[in-house]
Design an enzyme around this catalytic site. Structure first.
Site, mmCIF file in Angstrom:
data_model
loop_
_atom_site.group_PDB
_atom_site.id
_atom_site.type_symbol
_atom_site.label_atom_id
_atom_site.label_comp_id
_atom_site.label_asym_id
_atom_site.label_seq_id
_atom_site.Cartn_x
_atom_site.Cartn_y
_atom_site.Cartn_z
ATOM 1 N N TYR A 11 8.635 -5.575 0.518
ATOM 2 C CA TYR A 11 7.757 -4.972 0.403
ATOM 3 C C TYR A 11 8.653 -3.912 -0.755
ATOM 4 O O TYR A 11 7.666 -3.240 -1.638
ATOM 5 C CB TYR A 11 7.388 -4.398 2.063
ATOM 6 C CG TYR A 11 6.276 -2.703 1.615
ATOM 7 C CD1 TYR A 11 5.447 -2.892 1.679
ATOM 8 C CD2 TYR A 11 6.547 -1.643 1.936
ATOM 9 C CE1 TYR A 11 3.519 -2.139 1.236
ATOM 10 C CE2 TYR A 11 5.893 -0.352 1.678
ATOM 11 C CZ TYR A 11 4.495 -0.458 1.698
ATOM 12 O OH TYR A 11 4.087 0.028 1.185
ATOM 13 N N ASP A 19 -10.160 -12.191 -4.623
ATOM 14 C CA ASP A 19 -8.471 -12.570 -4.006
ATOM 15 C C ASP A 19 -8.019 -12.002 -5.842
ATOM 16 O O ASP A 19 -7.936 -12.580 -6.301
ATOM 17 C CB ASP A 19 -8.120 -14.112 -4.136
ATOM 18 C CG ASP A 19 -6.996 -13.605 -3.832
ATOM 19 O OD1 ASP A 19 -5.762 -13.005 -3.922
ATOM 20 O OD2 ASP A 19 -6.275 -15.097 -3.175
ATOM 21 N N ASN A 40 -4.791 -0.819 -4.145
ATOM 22 C CA ASN A 40 -4.796 -0.506 -3.334
ATOM 23 C C ASN A 40 -3.962 -1.778 -2.333
ATOM 24 O O ASN A 40 -3.467 -1.659 -0.933
ATOM 25 C CB ASN A 40 -5.388 0.349 -2.228
ATOM 26 C CG ASN A 40 -5.443 0.014 -0.995
ATOM 27 O OD1 ASN A 40 -4.422 1.223 -0.610
ATOM 28 N ND2 ASN A 40 -6.153 -0.261 -0.508
ATOM 29 N N ALA A 55 10.788 -4.470 -2.540
ATOM 30 C CA ALA A 55 10.855 -4.672 -3.718
ATOM 31 C C ALA A 55 10.131 -4.641 -4.103
ATOM 32 O O ALA A 55 9.775 -4.485 -6.167
ATOM 33 C CB ALA A 55 11.250 -5.553 -3.909
ATOM 34 N N ALA A 56 8.915 -4.732 -3.640
ATOM 35 C CA ALA A 56 8.311 -5.245 -4.790
ATOM 36 C C ALA A 56 6.815 -3.664 -5.191
ATOM 37 O O ALA A 56 7.160 -3.633 -6.439
ATOM 38 C CB ALA A 56 6.725 -5.661 -4.089
ATOM 39 N N LYS A 57 7.419 -2.874 -4.381
ATOM 40 C CA LYS A 57 6.526 -1.388 -4.319
ATOM 41 C C LYS A 57 7.531 -1.242 -5.777
ATOM 42 O O LYS A 57 6.964 -0.152 -6.567
ATOM 43 C CB LYS A 57 6.581 -0.645 -3.363
ATOM 44 C CG LYS A 57 5.364 -1.278 -2.661
ATOM 45 C CD LYS A 57 4.318 -1.362 -3.169
ATOM 46 C CE LYS A 57 2.987 -1.263 -2.312
ATOM 47 N NZ LYS A 57 1.866 -1.425 -2.563
#
Length: 261
Positions: free
Chosen positions: A167, A68, A96, A169-171
């Site tokens: 998604y 993890d 990835n 915002a995190a990227k």
């Protein structure tokens, strides 16, 4: 030693691909294996797929390894397993792995309903995971005097056509981390880059996307084509190759021309 003297051909690289057992990760693993690299196929839950992929490539050049990537201890063990299995340290890391997410705009929460814990999950799975892998790999990469870190991003920064608030915002944060780490690690001969795609036809994550959405995106690209995971994976190889030795802190958009800025 000059930078170009430290570059490692793809066929001599040891590559860690997080989330490599399925979807886009599987295509990235196959692309590196096609070029002769040794690949660690990381997985969290997709043991069967990861082991089948490693067997397809051959046990001399690939193995499946559970971890993890949001857990610092497990990530350190992952890189220790790579050293033990291949007799050398990782030269390239591809971040990835994607926290549980379905690319179906109709099913995603809009601004009035999205919760902070959904953002937190994406930041854990994207930014924290990348930080863990970089920090685990860094002692070996510094000792080698070179290394490649490749983060997987999205073209939704430039064209947010769907409400993937958490998604995206995190990227976006991962892109910032890519650029600050490129500056920090450049003196060590380590490059850090991002490859950003749009919707891919088809991965596990995009399996829920309606066909009409694929068709609409295809019509909006100069190539009239939705990028396949295999096509995207080839762009990842560029950043790992000696031809990208002078490229760092960059974000390459691979989406058939859907986004042009």
């Amino acid at each position: 030693m000059a930078m170009h003297d430290r570059e490692t051909p793809l066929a001599e690289q040891v590559v860690v691909v997080t989330g490599g057992g399925r979807g886009l990760g599987r295509s990235i693993v196959r692309a590196f294996a096609r070029e002769g690299a040794c690949v660690a196929v990381n997985y969290r839950r997709s043991r069967e797929q990861a082991e089948a992929l490693a067997a397809e490539i051959g046990e001399d050049r690939a193995f499946a390894v559970e971890a993890d990537v949001t857990d610092e201890y497990q990530v350190n063990e992952l890189f220790a397993d790579v050293r033990a299995r291949f007799g050398m340290s990782a030269t390239t890391v591809v971040n990835n792995a994607l926290a549980d997410f379905s690319f179906n705009g109709d099913a995603r929460p809009h601004a009035d309903r999205i919760r902070w814990d959904e953002f937190s999950a994406q930041f854990e799975g994207g930014v924290r995971a990348a930080l863990n892998t970089v920090q685990a790999a860094l002692p070996d990469l510094r000792a080698q005097g070179s290394g490649r870190i490749i983060n997987i991003g999205t073209n939704l920064f430039q064209r947010p056509v769907v409400p993937y608030h958490d998604y995206t915002a995190a990227k976006a944060a991962l892109l910032s981390l890519t650029r600050t780490m490129a500056t920090d690690l450049g003196p060590d001969g380590i490059t850090v880059n991002m490859v950003s795609g749009g919707l891919l036809r088809t991965t596990d994550a995009s399996a829920g996307t309606p066909e009409v959405v694929f068709d609409g995106i295809a019509e909006s690209t100069p190539l009239r084509h939705v990028v396949a995971p295999e096509e995207f994976a080839d762009a990842v190889l560029f950043f790992a190759s000696p031809w990208a030795r002078a490229v760092t802190g960059q974000n390459l958009v691979v989406d058939g021309g859907f986004v042009t800025d």
